[in-house]
Design an enzyme around this catalytic site. Structure first.
Site, mmCIF file in Angstrom:
data_model
loop_
_atom_site.group_PDB
_atom_site.id
_atom_site.type_symbol
_atom_site.label_atom_id
_atom_site.label_comp_id
_atom_site.label_asym_id
_atom_site.label_seq_id
_atom_site.Cartn_x
_atom_site.Cartn_y
_atom_site.Cartn_z
ATOM 1 N N GLN A 100 -7.845 14.580 3.964
ATOM 2 C CA GLN A 100 -7.180 13.780 2.929
ATOM 3 C C GLN A 100 -7.976 13.723 1.632
ATOM 4 O OE1 GLN A 100 -6.522 9.243 3.249
ATOM 5 N NE2 GLN A 100 -4.487 10.142 3.369
ATOM 6 N N PHE A 152 0.856 -1.187 0.000
ATOM 7 C CA PHE A 152 0.000 0.000 0.000
ATOM 8 C C PHE A 152 0.892 1.237 0.000
ATOM 9 C CE2 PHE A 152 -4.664 0.599 1.234
ATOM 10 C CZ PHE A 152 -5.108 -0.401 0.394
ATOM 11 N N ARG A 190 -2.933 10.394 6.417
ATOM 12 C CA ARG A 190 -3.116 9.001 6.825
ATOM 13 C C ARG A 190 -2.581 8.054 5.762
ATOM 14 N NH1 ARG A 190 -7.131 4.864 5.854
ATOM 15 N NH2 ARG A 190 -8.333 6.226 4.486
ATOM 16 N N ARG A 200 -0.710 9.228 -0.192
ATOM 17 C CA ARG A 200 -1.824 9.834 -0.928
ATOM 18 C C ARG A 200 -1.669 11.320 -1.176
ATOM 19 N NH1 ARG A 200 -6.541 6.386 2.118
ATOM 20 N NH2 ARG A 200 -5.980 4.457 1.060
ATOM 21 N N LEU A 206 -14.827 5.566 -4.804
ATOM 22 C CA LEU A 206 -13.415 5.241 -4.595
ATOM 23 C C LEU A 206 -12.945 4.110 -5.506
ATOM 24 C CD1 LEU A 206 -10.894 5.790 -2.790
ATOM 25 C CD2 LEU A 206 -11.578 3.763 -1.528
ATOM 26 N N HIS A 231 -11.504 12.325 0.952
ATOM 27 C CA HIS A 231 -11.620 10.908 1.322
ATOM 28 C C HIS A 231 -11.646 10.666 2.825
ATOM 29 C CE1 HIS A 231 -11.198 6.623 0.889
ATOM 30 N NE2 HIS A 231 -10.061 6.605 1.559
ATOM 31 N N HIS A 245 -8.143 11.528 -1.732
ATOM 32 C CA HIS A 245 -7.658 10.281 -2.328
ATOM 33 C C HIS A 245 -7.354 10.549 -3.799
ATOM 34 C CE1 HIS A 245 -7.309 6.094 -3.430
ATOM 35 N NE2 HIS A 245 -7.431 5.757 -2.165
ATOM 36 N N GLU A 273 -6.731 2.159 -3.333
ATOM 37 C CA GLU A 273 -5.274 2.122 -3.482
ATOM 38 C C GLU A 273 -4.797 0.691 -3.750
ATOM 39 O OE1 GLU A 273 -3.253 5.005 -0.963
ATOM 40 O OE2 GLU A 273 -2.151 3.307 -0.138
HETATM 41 C C1 LIG Z 1 -14.718 4.474 0.151
HETATM 42 C C2 LIG Z 1 -13.790 4.318 1.333
HETATM 43 C C3 LIG Z 1 -12.932 3.228 1.393
HETATM 44 C C4 LIG Z 1 -12.076 3.075 2.486
HETATM 45 N N1 LIG Z 1 -11.203 2.003 2.508
HETATM 46 C C5 LIG Z 1 -10.371 1.869 3.570
HETATM 47 C C6 LIG Z 1 -9.439 0.771 3.626
HETATM 48 O O1 LIG Z 1 -9.381 -0.063 2.743
HETATM 49 N N2 LIG Z 1 -8.624 0.703 4.711
HETATM 50 C C7 LIG Z 1 -8.657 1.612 5.730
HETATM 51 O O2 LIG Z 1 -7.884 1.479 6.679
HETATM 52 N N3 LIG Z 1 -9.546 2.633 5.710
HETATM 53 C C8 LIG Z 1 -10.393 2.778 4.664
HETATM 54 N N4 LIG Z 1 -11.284 3.827 4.637
HETATM 55 C C9 LIG Z 1 -11.487 4.614 5.864
HETATM 56 C C10 LIG Z 1 -12.326 3.802 6.862
HETATM 57 O O3 LIG Z 1 -13.263 3.019 6.168
HETATM 58 C C11 LIG Z 1 -13.088 4.709 7.844
HETATM 59 O O4 LIG Z 1 -12.219 5.661 8.385
HETATM 60 C C12 LIG Z 1 -13.681 3.879 8.983
HETATM 61 O O5 LIG Z 1 -14.431 2.790 8.494
HETATM 62 C C13 LIG Z 1 -14.541 4.747 9.890
HETATM 63 O O6 LIG Z 1 -15.152 3.923 10.853
HETATM 64 P P1 LIG Z 1 -15.926 4.560 12.094
HETATM 65 O O7 LIG Z 1 -16.430 3.437 12.901
HETATM 66 O O8 LIG Z 1 -15.044 5.557 12.756
HETATM 67 O O9 LIG Z 1 -17.127 5.371 11.453
HETATM 68 P P2 LIG Z 1 -18.285 4.918 10.426
HETATM 69 O O10 LIG Z 1 -18.135 3.559 9.911
HETATM 70 O O11 LIG Z 1 -18.371 6.038 9.433
HETATM 71 O O12 LIG Z 1 -19.568 4.911 11.335
HETATM 72 C C14 LIG Z 1 -20.137 6.086 11.842
HETATM 73 C C15 LIG Z 1 -21.396 5.731 12.590
HETATM 74 O O13 LIG Z 1 -21.881 6.885 13.261
HETATM 75 C C16 LIG Z 1 -23.277 6.989 13.101
HETATM 76 N N5 LIG Z 1 -23.663 8.399 13.242
HETATM 77 C C17 LIG Z 1 -23.073 9.494 12.701
HETATM 78 N N6 LIG Z 1 -23.725 10.614 13.100
HETATM 79 C C18 LIG Z 1 -24.732 10.219 13.902
HETATM 80 C C19 LIG Z 1 -25.766 10.887 14.607
HETATM 81 N N7 LIG Z 1 -25.918 12.220 14.565
HETATM 82 N N8 LIG Z 1 -26.629 10.155 15.327
HETATM 83 C C20 LIG Z 1 -26.538 8.800 15.378
HETATM 84 N N9 LIG Z 1 -25.579 8.107 14.723
HETATM 85 C C21 LIG Z 1 -24.686 8.818 14.001
HETATM 86 C C22 LIG Z 1 -23.541 6.406 11.731
HETATM 87 O O14 LIG Z 1 -24.862 5.972 11.603
HETATM 88 C C23 LIG Z 1 -22.543 5.241 11.716
HETATM 89 O O15 LIG Z 1 -23.121 4.112 12.332
HETATM 90 C C24 LIG Z 1 -12.105 4.019 3.527
HETATM 91 C C25 LIG Z 1 -12.956 5.117 3.466
HETATM 92 C C26 LIG Z 1 -13.764 5.292 2.359
HETATM 93 C C27 LIG Z 1 -14.585 6.540 2.252
#
Ligand SMILES: Cc1cc2nc3c(=O)[nH]c(=O)nc-3n(C[C@H](O)[C@H](O)[C@H](O)COP(=O)(O)OP(=O)(O)OC[C@H]3O[C@@H](n4cnc5c(N)ncnc54)[C@H](O)[C@@H]3O)c2cc1C
Length: 571
Positions: free
Chosen positions: A238, A125, A384, A284, A250, A349, A240, A253
């Site tokens: 960031q 990566f 990141r 990135r 997306l 991203h 992407h 990568e």
């Molecule tokens: C397309 C894409 C691909 C990616 N691929 C990778 C990868 O391959 N490897 C890697 O390391 N990272 C990757 N990332 C980054 C990574 O996926 C995210 O940073 C990570 O999954 C975030 O997880 P989280 O649990 O912090 O938040 P999230 O999974 O975004 O969850 C947020 C939660 O908060 C809840 N929420 C938000 N606001 C409220 C509110 N007001 N009231 C109630 N609930 C609320 C939502 O409903 C959700 O359940 C990628 C990101 C993207 C955009």
């Protein structure tokens, strides 16, 4: 508790993505009563979209000349990738925990892709010195989220799905819970808790071009700063390098990790000019800037994009390792990567900044904790590395739960009265919003905010233009109170939810803008054309944003140093 719509738990977790689910599981193992609130079904949380993988120095695939990976090499790559803004205590903790985390997920049921010898497969990566990214084809987030959701379901942890959190409640300087709108019925609920964990994800949707789901509106960051916590390093956003042209979906990568190359309209593999050692696998920030520069120099294709060429990988490898990417390219661009290059352009991203927390996940507001993308601990600093965010969600989701289960033992039992008052206040607010008529429509204001952020606070930034951008955000904030929504129903009113999200997006945008204007240097994702050099003498510091006297105040705290001293990044 006798009061309708009032609930009481030891711990409330706002967010049902990977962070929230992992924290819930750990709290349940510690016999803490907890509940998850999520504005969508947990399996629709943005984590499900993660494609490329999760980093851990398993060393299943040797690096150059047979050298083996280690947590120290992982930490070094992460700190260097962060342009030395990451806190090294947090980075070391994360990298040390990584291998055990991947194995634990496997034991819970994650189906990782395999090598011929049966070990967990790892791919190269960007910015990584070794093939370190463990993956489940190109659908890693999907595999992980389903694994953890199964575990949470097995433990019978209550999940309030489609509950939109509308305010955090404080009493005597402590966070004591929250209010939430049940989207389906329009009912306001109150949740009393000794500890509240924000796991609400990123804020990508404040930008017009973003790979993020539409729910990523920065609600958690806004709720936290308004309740008295602070935000950290919000200017580091960031971009992407490779999102599908026109849709911003997306293109992972992993496509370059598997050997894909970027090509301009003259057919040149241009990354070798910008990053002679790492070429297409530079971090990135480096690759996104290079693409923008190629386009600005007239070497992009008409419409502002370049090509990502996978054809030389062959049909077998593309089908096996990148099946999702192939389907996205075929369905949304009409291009089969086996026979044609994919048109790509950079898009917002990831949010490196977030709720300011220490290594144990505590914010500056007692009783309020944060982890995952909504938090800034900070393991990513100014940029990141791909594969480190999924790791952060699971490692810090678990660690913050350990902190909380310890803290709640001595935390005071929250009073009911402040929650009831907050519920009444929220009722009044919602009735007030629905009662407005004849004002401005919501979506043009939302669109203007996103465009301002993309054009004034994007990949390249400049002082005068950012000051204009900040004035535009001020103007949009003034207009919020004049917005009226035509749907007046309480039940399933998604226009109301979009309006409340917009109210969160504005202070988040303001925090990004203020941080970017004040940071007079270029570091990681923050590239200023008027201050092109990194300035370690003045800015080896985290930007802290807090609410003071009705406005946003900026202060700085030093970065936590460690085993790696700042050096010039050469890729
Ligand atoms: C397309 C894409 C691909 C990616 N691929 C990778 C990868 O391959 N490897 C890697 O390391 N990272 C990757 N990332 C980054 C990574 O996926 C995210 O940073 C990570 O999954 C975030 O997880 P989280 O649990 O912090 O938040 P999230 O999974 O975004 O969850 C947020 C939660 O908060 C809840 N929420 C938000 N606001 C409220 C509110 N007001 N009231 C109630 N609930 C609320 C939502 O409903 C959700 O359940 C990628 C990101 C993207 C955009």
């Amino acid at each position: 508790m006798g009061e309708p719509g009032l609930h009481r738990y030891d711990v409330i977790i706002v967010g049902g993505g990977l962070t929230g689910l992992r924290a819930a599981l750990q709290l349940s193992r510690a016999d803490c009563s907890c509940a998850i609130l999520s504005k969508v079904h947990p399996l629709r949380s943005h984590s499900v979209a993660a494609q490329g993988g999760m980093n851990a120095s398993l060393g299943n695939v040797p690096g150059n000349e047979g050298a083996m990976d280690s947590w120290e090499r992982h930490a070094y790559d992460t700190v260097r990738g962060s342009d030395y803004l990451a806190d090294q205590d947090a980075v070391v903790r994360m990298c040390k925990e990584a291998a055990a985390t991947v194995i634990e997920l496997e034991h819970m049921g994650t189906v990782w892709s395999r090598l011929e010898n049966g070990k967990i497969a790892q791919r190269p990566f960007g910015g990584a010195g070794f093939p370190r990214t463990c993956y489940a084809a190109d659908r890693t987030g999907h595999a992980l989220l389903h694994t953890l959701y199964e575990q949470v379901t097995d433990k019978k942890i209550p999940v309030y799905e489609e509950f939109f959190v509308t305010s955090l409640v404080t009493d005597s300087g402590r966070c004591t819970g929250c209010t939430a709108l049940e989207i389906l019925t329009g009912t306001v609920h109150g949740f009393c808790a000794k500890a509240t964990l924000m796991a609400t994800g990123g804020f990508g949707r404040i930008y017009s071009r973003s790979t993020n789901a539409i729910i990523n509106t920065g609600d958690g960051q806004a709720l936290a700063i308004q309740a008295g916590a602070s935000l950290k390093d919000m200017e580091f956003v960031q971009f992407h390098p490779t999102s599908l042209k026109g849709t911003s979906i997306l293109i992972s990568e992993a496509a370059r990790g598997e050997g894909g190359v970027l090509v301009n309209k003259t057919g040149e593999r241009f990354m070798t000019r910008y990053a002679p050692r790492s070429a297409d696998l530079a971090p990135r920030d480096v690759v996104a800037r290079a693409i923008e520069q190629e386009i600005a120099a007239g070497r992009g294709f008409e419409g502002g994009y370049v090509h990502l060429d996978l054809r030389h990988l062959g049909a077998v490898r593309i089908r096996e390792r990148l099946p999702g990417i192939r389907l996205i390219a075929m369905d949304f661009a009409g291009v089969d990567p086996i026979t044609e290059p994919i048109p790509v352009q950079p898009a917002q991203h990831y949010s490196m900044g977030g709720i300011d927390v220490g290594i144990e996940g505590q914010s500056r507001l007692p009783g309020l904790y944060a982890a995952g993308e909504c938090a800034c601990v900070s393991v990513h600093g100014a940029n990141r590395l791909g594969g480190n965010s999924l790791l952060e969600t699971v490692v810090f989701g678990r660690l913050v739960a350990d902190t909380i289960s310890r803290d709640v033992r001595s935390a005071p039992v929250p009073a009911t009265r402040p929650i009831l008052s907050a519920m009444e206040e929220m009722e009044g607010k919602i009735n007030g919003i629905l009662g407005r008529s004849g004002g401005e429509p919501l979506f043009p204001i939302l669109g203007s905010l996103k465009e301002t952020m993309y054009t004034k606070f994007g990949i390249f930034r400049e002082g005068d233009s950012m000051v204009k951008g900040r004035a535009e955000i001020d103007n949009l904030r003034e207009r919020l109170g004049n917005i009226s929504i035509s749907d007046k129903d309480r039940a399933a009113n998604h226009a109301l939810v979009r309006y409340l999200e917009l109210e969160y997006m504005v202070p988040v945008a303001e925090s990004v803008a203020r941080g970017a204007i004040c940071r007079r240097e270029s570091r990681g994702s923050h590239t200023r054309t008027d201050y092109p050099a990194r300035d370690d003498d003045h800015f080896l510091t985290h930007t802290i944003t807090s609410c003071q006297n009705g406005g946003i105040a900026i202060t700085y705290v030093p970065v936590i140093p460690g085993m790696f001293s700042p050096e010039k990044r050469v890729y």
